[in-house]
Write an enzyme that holds these catalytic residues in place. Structure first.
Site, PDB file in Angstrom:
ATOM      1  N   SER A 143      52.666  52.261  40.398  1.00 24.75           N
ATOM      2  CA  SER A 143      52.495  53.330  39.789  1.00 24.75           C
ATOM      3  C   SER A 143      53.607  53.744  38.918  1.00 24.75           C
ATOM      4  O   SER A 143      54.641  53.124  38.943  1.00 24.75           O
ATOM      5  CB  SER A 143      52.529  54.733  40.670  1.00 24.75           C
ATOM      6  OG  SER A 143      52.093  55.698  39.984  1.00 24.75           O
ATOM      7  N   TYR A 156      56.545  60.030  47.078  1.00 17.03           N
ATOM      8  CA  TYR A 156      55.598  59.368  46.797  1.00 17.03           C
ATOM      9  C   TYR A 156      56.239  58.391  45.896  1.00 17.03           C
ATOM     10  O   TYR A 156      55.973  56.861  45.729  1.00 17.03           O
ATOM     11  CB  TYR A 156      54.464  59.990  46.107  1.00 17.03           C
ATOM     12  CG  TYR A 156      53.410  59.026  45.493  1.00 17.03           C
ATOM     13  CD1 TYR A 156      52.180  58.324  46.229  1.00 17.03           C
ATOM     14  CD2 TYR A 156      53.254  58.915  44.025  1.00 17.03           C
ATOM     15  CE1 TYR A 156      51.413  57.452  45.599  1.00 17.03           C
ATOM     16  CE2 TYR A 156      52.390  57.998  43.616  1.00 17.03           C
ATOM     17  CZ  TYR A 156      51.210  57.416  44.295  1.00 17.03           C
ATOM     18  OH  TYR A 156      50.493  56.765  43.782  1.00 17.03           O
TER      19      TYR A 156
END
Length: 250
Positions: A143, A156
């Site tokens: 990501s 995260y």
């Protein structure tokens, strides 16, 4: 094995309910894949009908990212069902909520274990199989959140940063074996998992991520971004002064 013209025949999806993962599988089936294994906790149940409609045989196996002792067995079970693995897509993980993680550090640790150490174990298990085969690709969903970690989702983002580094190192370890790793760096993708997150600039759909992955597999790329504009954008963001980055990350 790939067929006589080099098309993917078998696909294993670790994270068998992932919307992005399923979009990638569907794209590969449309391009010729015939055997699909969907791996998820509790199994997947009824597979997406579109895969069968496209002519693929779909299997379901148990996979729990939080149970690393089982990962090698999951890979072996998939091989027992379809033979050699041409593409393995690692698309499992949890997004969660930063404020909730700060209020409950134990939940943050559990999420980080799924998002990072789960991938370490599963990735090594897959790599061992691909190295033994002498071919195949592991697609790792990283990501842009891990390219430079922001304040609003640093639990995260830090796990994704670790995963991204692990995937690059794993790719280097496979060099010369015939197997490879494709690192995928999407930006904001509207899915069930991200429904509670405010939309971000330059979003991508699951289908667009799938297209980038399919193109990357065909071209032999090591990294793809979705959308591609994020690559130069984050090259600049990496150089941004910390104080300014902190303000943007609020």
């Amino acid at each position: 094995m790939r067929d006589s013209v080099g098309r993917v025949r078998t696909v294993l999806l670790l994270g068998g309910r992932s919307e992005i993962g399923l979009a990638i599988v569907e794209r590969l089936v449309r391009e010729g894949a015939k055997e699909v294994v969907l791996a998820a906790r509790g199994g997947v149940g009824a597979p997406p009908g579109v895969l069968a409609d496209l002519g693929a045989s779909v299997h379901s196996v148990e996979f729990d990212a939080g149970q690393p002792d089982t990962h090698t067995g999951t890979v072996a079970e998939a091989v027992g069902l379809v033979g050699d693995l041409d593409v393995v897509v690692a698309a499992f993980g949890v997004l969660g909520d930063q404020a909730a993680y700060e209020a409950d550090p134990a939940s943050a640790a559990r999420a980080a274990a799924v998002n990072y150490t789960g991938h370490v174990c599963a990735g090594l298990a897959v790599a061992a199989r691909l190295r033994e085969q002498g071919h195949g690709a592991l697609v790792v969903l990283s990501s842009v959140a891990g390219v430079r970690v922001r304040r609003f989702n640093f639990v995260y983002g830090s796990a994704k940063a670790g995963l991204d580094g692990f995937a690059q190192g794993l790719a280097d370890s496979l060099h010369g074996s015939g197997a490879r790793v494709l690192v995928v760096r999407p930006g904001y993708v509207p899915t069930r998992m991200s429904a509670h997150v405010d939309p971000a600039p330059f979003p991508a759909t699951p289908g667009q991520v799938a297209q980038a992955v399919a193109s990357g597999l065909r071209s032999g790329a090591t990294t793809v971004w979705a959308p591609r504009v994020l690559r130069p954008l984050f090259a600049g963001m990496r150089l941004m002064p910390r104080a300014l980055w902190r303000r943007l990350g609020r």
